[in-house]
Motif scaffolding. Structure first.
Motif, short mmCIF file in Angstrom:
data_model
loop_
_atom_site.label_atom_id
_atom_site.label_comp_id
_atom_site.label_asym_id
_atom_site.label_seq_id
_atom_site.Cartn_x
_atom_site.Cartn_y
_atom_site.Cartn_z
N VAL A 204 0.85 -1.29 -0.05
CA VAL A 204 0.00 0.11 0.12
C VAL A 204 0.83 1.12 -0.02
O VAL A 204 0.62 2.22 -0.69
CB VAL A 204 -0.84 0.04 1.06
N PHE A 205 1.94 1.45 0.82
CA PHE A 205 3.00 2.18 0.68
C PHE A 205 3.16 2.57 -0.65
O PHE A 205 3.37 3.88 -1.35
CB PHE A 205 3.99 2.23 1.81
N ALA B 268 3.15 6.08 -5.50
CA ALA B 268 3.08 6.07 -7.17
C ALA B 268 2.11 6.82 -7.44
O ALA B 268 2.06 7.88 -8.05
CB ALA B 268 3.03 4.73 -7.83
N VAL B 269 0.87 6.93 -6.51
CA VAL B 269 -0.24 7.53 -6.93
C VAL B 269 0.00 9.29 -6.48
O VAL B 269 -0.47 10.14 -7.17
CB VAL B 269 -1.43 7.20 -6.04
N ASN B 270 0.74 9.52 -5.39
CA ASN B 270 1.04 10.76 -5.15
C ASN B 270 1.94 11.21 -5.86
O ASN B 270 2.08 12.38 -6.43
CB ASN B 270 1.71 10.47 -3.65
N ARG B 271 2.89 10.54 -6.49
CA ARG B 271 3.83 11.04 -7.28
C ARG B 271 3.16 11.46 -8.79
O ARG B 271 3.40 12.54 -9.39
CB ARG B 271 4.95 10.01 -7.91
N LEU C 221 0.79 15.89 -11.86
CA LEU C 221 -0.34 16.45 -12.74
C LEU C 221 -0.63 17.93 -12.07
O LEU C 221 -0.87 18.77 -12.94
CB LEU C 221 -1.64 15.93 -12.25
N ILE C 222 -0.40 18.13 -10.76
CA ILE C 222 -0.52 19.34 -10.25
C ILE C 222 0.28 20.36 -10.66
O ILE C 222 0.24 21.49 -10.98
CB ILE C 222 -0.42 19.37 -8.65
#
Length: 144
Positions: free
Chosen positions: A88-89, A94-97, A102-103
């Motif tokens: 999960v970490f 990966a999702v946060n990256r 995107l931001i």
């Protein structure tokens, strides 16, 4: 009358966006848990068994008669938890990256310059200015 007010307040509470988002998160979390559990139990644990050659589930101590203390199952649960937490970490990292990229991309697209430098006196002037307030000469207007 008090019952109606309580029901009305409860309805307003349930209809709030954050409560609905939390409900959706819990449902998706439950589905995600089954995916991660399957990954650990069906893929990672057999691979670890190839290298370790030992199944912790079988470890136990006989206490009295047929009563056993199955500490191996506890060890397996702890190892499964650590593996799941690590997976999960990695997924969240990966999702946060991807979210950060995107931001950053949206921020770069959103930055529109509001000033430019006068080619003659190098002072800051508005982008749409046709004359420099310091030099008072007509500026070349770029074709848009």
């Amino acid at each position: 009358m008090i019952r109606r007010r309580i029901l009305y307040e409860f309805k307003a509470f349930i209809a709030r966006g954050n409560v609905m988002e939390m409900a959706v998160g819990i449902i998706i979390g439950g589905a995600f848990t089954s995916i991660v559990t399957s990954l650990v139990e069906d893929i990672i644990n057999p691979l670890l068994g190839l290298f370790g050659g030992m199944n912790f589930d079988q470890l136990h101590v006989k206490l009295l008669g047929e009563v056993t203390l199955n500490y191996g199952k506890f060890i397996t649960a702890v190892v499964n938890f650590l593996i799941m937490a690590f997976i999960v970490f990695l997924l969240m990292k990966a999702v946060n990256r991807m979210g950060d990229k995107l931001i950053k991309k949206q921020a770069e697209e959103a930055v529109v310059p509001t000033t430019k430098k006068c080619p003659f006196c190098k002072s800051e002037i508005a982008v749409d200015a046709t004359r420099c307030p310091h030099y008072t000469s007509a500026l070349e207007v770029a074709d848009e």
